[in-house]
Scaffold this motif. Structure first.
Motif, PDB file in Angstrom:
ATOM      1  N   GLY A  98       0.784  -1.231   0.000  1.00 29.45           N
ATOM      2  CA  GLY A  98       0.000   0.000   0.000  1.00 29.45           C
ATOM      3  C   GLY A  98       0.812   1.276   0.000  1.00 29.45           C
ATOM      4  N   ALA A  99       2.128   1.182   0.230  1.00 23.97           N
ATOM      5  CA  ALA A  99       2.975   2.374   0.195  1.00 23.97           C
ATOM      6  C   ALA A  99       3.526   2.648  -1.194  1.00 23.97           C
ATOM      7  CB  ALA A  99       4.132   2.232   1.187  1.00 23.97           C
ATOM      8  N   GLY A 100       3.107   1.869  -2.179  1.00 28.32           N
ATOM      9  CA  GLY A 100       3.564   2.105  -3.544  1.00 28.32           C
ATOM     10  C   GLY A 100       3.104   3.453  -4.062  1.00 28.32           C
ATOM     11  N   VAL A 101       3.886   4.046  -4.956  1.00 22.41           N
ATOM     12  CA  VAL A 101       3.558   5.395  -5.420  1.00 22.41           C
ATOM     13  C   VAL A 101       2.320   5.427  -6.308  1.00 22.41           C
ATOM     14  CG1 VAL A 101       5.894   6.311  -5.201  1.00 22.41           C
ATOM     15  CG2 VAL A 101       5.202   5.181  -7.332  1.00 22.41           C
ATOM     16  N   ARG A 102       1.862   4.275  -6.777  1.00 24.52           N
ATOM     17  CA  ARG A 102       0.638   4.263  -7.579  1.00 24.52           C
ATOM     18  C   ARG A 102      -0.620   4.123  -6.726  1.00 24.52           C
ATOM     19  NH1 ARG A 102       2.020   0.013 -12.342  1.00 24.52           N
ATOM     20  NH2 ARG A 102       2.511  -1.259 -10.540  1.00 24.52           N
ATOM     21  N   THR A 103      -0.458   3.876  -5.427  1.00 24.64           N
ATOM     22  CA  THR A 103      -1.624   3.637  -4.576  1.00 24.64           C
ATOM     23  C   THR A 103      -2.604   4.809  -4.555  1.00 24.64           C
ATOM     24  OG1 THR A 103      -0.327   2.130  -3.193  1.00 24.64           O
ATOM     25  CG2 THR A 103      -2.380   2.969  -2.269  1.00 24.64           C
ATOM     26  N   PRO A 104      -2.152   6.070  -4.484  1.00 21.87           N
ATOM     27  CA  PRO A 104      -3.136   7.160  -4.527  1.00 21.87           C
ATOM     28  C   PRO A 104      -3.987   7.157  -5.795  1.00 21.87           C
ATOM     29  CG  PRO A 104      -1.059   7.973  -3.675  1.00 21.87           C
ATOM     30  CD  PRO A 104      -0.796   6.582  -4.172  1.00 21.87           C
ATOM     31  N   LEU A 105      -3.407   6.741  -6.934  1.00 24.81           N
ATOM     32  CA  LEU A 105      -4.196   6.644  -8.163  1.00 24.81           C
ATOM     33  C   LEU A 105      -5.295   5.600  -8.006  1.00 24.81           C
ATOM     34  CD1 LEU A 105      -1.334   6.678 -10.841  1.00 24.81           C
ATOM     35  CD2 LEU A 105      -2.759   8.596 -10.107  1.00 24.81           C
TER      36      LEU A 105
END
Length: 470
Positions: free
Chosen positions: A8-15
């Motif tokens: 969940g800390a991946g940079v795509r998670t907000p997308l």
């Protein structure tokens, strides 16, 4: 409904969360649980996500945790978005083959094999937790190499409710539909392949193949101009696509233009992984500063700029552009622009589309990674292929495609054998299986080079590949 995101800390998670916010009411989502082993990074990405959810009126409860058991327990859907070894691992995957004169790419060739070797054991441990704590959950796999990981979960993870997703095919379909002026919802896209190794051979609208005549007319400058936004035609060149009679997935560039891709990557100032490591490290520094100020708006601004840059630079190195300057990439022999595409945009749309189709019994046709089950003649029924599927409350079932062109099937068969050997090596720790997987891959020139690459991977990756033993 509880939705869990592993990694969940991946940079795509907000997308992805942005997509969840649009569909949370339709899907009945009341809890989203983000889990990651990196507590610091989770706090930074979580700072953005909390602002997004608050701004949307808190339609669901969002939780953050480093405890996988807590995150998985009782979940209805689990999304996997892991990167074992981080971006530092990706840099190793890409740079080691380059030193041996071989393509260095995240999911294709040696890089994909190495990523599979270190990721499969981790995913199998998560599969065990899902079987124990959320036995009715669907696992939607973003984790690359998506097809290989999905096959490992089906064959060794004791899971049946698992599907691999990739937005490459659907992105191609959308741009092609826009270029041709057809209603995408009325079209059937006849696509076949493996993940990152597929071809579009027809597009049916009202029972008629509208793609055949278009490809036959690619000598016409007017037709080429009409299709210039179709990324795949741009990078392969209209002449080659016409001769092939199909539109290849963009990752086939590494096979059809292997020498050119290798030259472009080796002559670039940085690899894609090095570019992402640098820009992501800078993003986290900026997010840390924004969080220290309590300025969520600034954090969102920094994140948006980062994503825009990341999208814009996608596949620039491989097709001959400069990652540092952003100079325009040139494709094939026709010199058409290759716009940013694929890596970041759309995974959320595909994953949420799968959830919606299952949850609401929509009988949606989607190209997904699932058990072949006879869909493609010439591939084992139990292997995972990337094919059109009907998705509804009963899960997903691949459509029968029958025989496919030999030039596609032959490449699929040898790459699938590499995937099977990689899975065997990851599960059993067999050095020889890993060596053989590399040695028979079409992008690796010899068994001796394969051994050199494997030995260097083992030295550089250290603990995350310690299960591979001679």
């Amino acid at each position: 409904m509880k939705l869990t995101i592993l990694g969940g800390a991946g940079v795509r998670t907000p997308l992805f969360v942005q997509g969840i916010l649009k569909l949370s009411s339709d899907l009945g989502i009341d809890e989203v649980h983000l889990m990651d082993s990196d507590a610091d990074k989770l706090g930074l990405i979580g700072f953005i996500i909390e602002e997004m959810v608050t701004h949307a009126g808190n339609p669901f409860h969002v939780k953050f945790s480093t405890d996988a058991r807590e995150a998985i327990e009782g979940a209805d859907f689990v999304v996997s978005a892991l990167r074992v070894g981080g971006l530092e691992g990706r840099v190793i995957d890409e740079t080691v083959p380059l030193r041996h004169g071989v393509i260095g790419q995240e999911t294709t060739g040696p890089g994909g094999i190495c990523m599979g070797l270190r990721t499969i054991p981790v995913m199998l441990r998560y599969a065990k937790l899902i079987r124990e704590l959320a036995p009715k959950a669907w696992l939607i796999n973003f984790t690359n190499p998506s097809g290989m990981i999905t096959e490992a979960l089906l064959s060794h993870g004791g899971m049946t409710r698992v599907v691999g997703v990739c937005d490459g095919p659907s992105s191609m379909f959308h741009k092609l539909a826009v270029a041709l002026g057809i209603d995408e919802s009325r079209a059937y896209f006849d696509y076949f392949g493996l993940n990152h190794l597929g071809w579009l051979r027809a597009v049916y609208v009202d029972g008629q193949d509208v793609l055949k005549d278009v490809l036959a007319g690619l000598d016409d400058p007017t037709v080429r101009e009409r299709l210039r936004e179709v990324h795949e035609i741009s990078i392969f060149g209209a002449g080659f696509v016409k001769e092939l009679g199909m539109i290849p997935n963009e990752y086939l560039y590494y096979y059809y233009y292997n020498r050119e891709a290798l030259e472009h990557i080796r002559s670039a100032k940085v690899t894609r992984g090095q570019f992402l490591l640098r820009t992501t490290t800078d993003l986290l520094r900026r997010l840390r500063a924004a969080k220290a100020k309590g300025d969520a708006c600034l954090a969102l601004k920094e994140y948006t700029e980062y994503i825009d840059t990341r999208h814009r630079m996608y596949m620039r190195t491989e097709t001959g552009a400069d990652l540092e300057t952003g100079a325009t990439a040139q494709g094939g022999s026709d010199g058409q622009q290759a716009p940013a595409n694929g890596e970041d945009g759309g995974y959320d749309r595909i994953a949420l589309g799968v959830m919606k189709a299952i949850r609401l019994n929509l009988n949606q046709v989607m190209v997904l990674n699932t058990r072949n089950d006879g869909a493609v003649s010439g591939l084992d029924p139990d292997c995972v292929a990337e094919v059109p599927c009907i998705v509804n409350a009963n899960g997903l079932r691949p459509l029968t495609l029958g025989a496919v062109p030999g030039e596609g099937l032959g490449l699929m068969q040898i790459v699938k054998e590499c995937e099977k050997l990689t899975i065997k090596a990851a599960v059993t720790g067999s050095y020889n299986a890993a060596w053989k997987a590399l040695a028979i891959h079409p992008l690796v020139p010899s068994a001796a080079v394969a051994r050199e690459i494997l030995d260097e991977y083992l030295r550089q990756h250290g603990a995350v590949l310690s299960h591979i033993r001679r």
